[in-house]
Design an enzyme around this catalytic site. Sequence first.
Site, PDB file in Angstrom:
ATOM      1  CG  ASP A 124      -1.935   1.071   1.235  1.00 13.14           C
ATOM      2  OD1 ASP A 124      -2.822   1.020   0.368  1.00 13.14           O
ATOM      3  OD2 ASP A 124      -1.856   1.970   2.089  1.00 13.14           O
ATOM      4  CD  GLU A 137      -2.435   1.786  -3.485  1.00 10.60           C
ATOM      5  OE1 GLU A 137      -3.537   2.321  -3.570  1.00 10.60           O
ATOM      6  OE2 GLU A 137      -1.617   2.067  -2.585  1.00 10.60           O
TER       7      GLU A 137
END
Length: 669
Positions: free
Chosen positions: A380, A409
């Site tokens: 993330d 990401e």
Amino acid sequence: MTSRLGLDDVRPAISGNVATKAVVGEVVPVFALAWREGHDAISATLNVTGPSGATATIMTRSPLDPDQVNATFVPDEVGDWTFRVDVWSDPIATWKHNVTAKIEAGQSIAELANDLEIGAQLFTRAAGLVDASNAELLRSVASGLRTGFDPRAMVAPAFSREVSALLAVHPLQELLTEGEEHVVKVERRKALVSSWYELFPRSTGGWNSAGEPIHGTFATTMAALDRVARMGFDTVYFPPIHPIGEINRKGRNNTLTPEATDVGSPWAIGSKDGGHDAVHPALGTLHDFDRLIARATELGLEVALDLALQCAPDHPWAAKHPEWFTVLPDGTIAYAENPPKKYQDIYPLNFDNDATGIYAEIKRVVMFWISRGVTTFRVDNPHTKPTNFWAWLIDEVHQVHPEVIFLAEAFTRRPRLYGLAKAGFSQSYTYFTWQTSKQELTEFATEIADMADVSRPNLFVNTPDILHASLQHGGRAMFAIRAVLAATMSPLWGVYSGYELYESQAVKEGSEEYLDSEKYELRPRDFEAALRRGDSLEPFLTTLNKIRREQPALQQLRSIHFHRIDNDHMLAYSKVDPLTGNTVLVVINLDPTNEQAATLHLDMAQVGLTPGQVFEVRDQITGESYTWTDDNFVRLQPWRDVAHVFVLPDVAEDRREALAWRAVDTYRA
């Protein structure tokens, strides 16, 4: 000191001596500029060393550039591979060119005496480089050049296939110039070829008798995996499964005033129940998680876990290691912000405070999950953490577990996106979601192919954070259009749950946030009921994954070619697999509302065909076949079909490698 022979622009190579990327079974094209003074011939050798051995291959001159040499190699095991390009003067090639030109000009045997003797001496020298049986062959060529009356007959053995093949393996080299070694990091094939499906385990519990959502568990998630596998996905990604913080917990639609029953955001990690190495009690136990991993493996699914390096205010780290965060002048810990967005339920780590302690703890957490069978992590927001940290962590993990895949990401600017890939990330999210026009898609697909040595793009059609305007307003055909583009432009693609149900309502106009976002509440879905109603894209997604498995051309990234189609609402592109010759042509209508038609002008050379050739194409979506040639009329109606995915005749074996080089030539330009 400058070398006698020129060697420039060796590729694949990345600035800073960063390893380039490849996977097991992938064709890696290598090329360089090799040149010298004068007219004497120059050749090059590709030397490849893998974990289990080395090979050497004489490179081929590009038909498009007389100074460019090309070769390919296919790594067959995981690990660090190296390649080196050597250039050398090729006296036998020089002799062949000269003697052929003189014979064709009609020179007599007397005029050719010196040339024939030079040839005899060269083949005698070459005989000293091979074993006894092959040496005899080369000495017989030398002998023939010294006896006879017909120059053509005398030189013919020197040009024979047998002699040429022998010299390709044992060339006579002069002025050898060794190039630099380049490293290629080879990962397992799934780092390049995979279909991802994202779901929230907590949303798999269904409803109670009153119609209220029930919190899912690892057991209900296990049951949900059957449908994911049936659709043909091979990686299932879970957002964080850890305990969720209670302090500053967010409510539905990101409200700051949650109700007692609100479940919070799973990215607000940590509570009294534990942190990054614990699971949310409502989901089950670590033993239940182990059973989930085992079931996924039985179904051919790999579980990807979210690695989100942030904490809720009640995460154990916040109490035990406040020095790992940013402390404000008033003594409070700073929560995450991306102005004007505020994340009051999250504390970001400060990697400049006690880097040694933070690094060691995160490595421990990653190794903990690997020990439980997790081999893929979706990371993330890695672009908000130091890149050198990721380089360190990924290298530390890969030294022990080279099979582990890290997906970044990173919806961010190019230098950071590609910088993270260079740091070791196996895959990356991309700008795909925001590329919608013909020009944007053409430029985007060309870029990701050009950057294949650096980055592997995972094209997600949607995420819990991103509901693009095209899906909000484009109707159901747009969902199919975007799925075809993602599934065929890259061998990596992903779908977030609910896409197959055409979920398209944003929280407000101009926002990319879903209304009633699953990030903040349970969202069970009745997929079976939608299927029964014929109200689901699931069969279409299943078909796309089947096509991807069956067509090797869609499992490669390095080359894509766009063909001219005279309609700005239509797009046509082909891919060729250099190993099998498998060729796929995608023709798509980008307009989700209106029928579009056009003439497609097929670039025959780019698909290994001859101009004017008549051939059959078969649509892998509908099963229909058509007879085609260079120019073909195509009509697509969004209410019937949004795209064709055609399989063309396989490219002949002797043309496959040249197509790989041609893609590289385009990259050089």
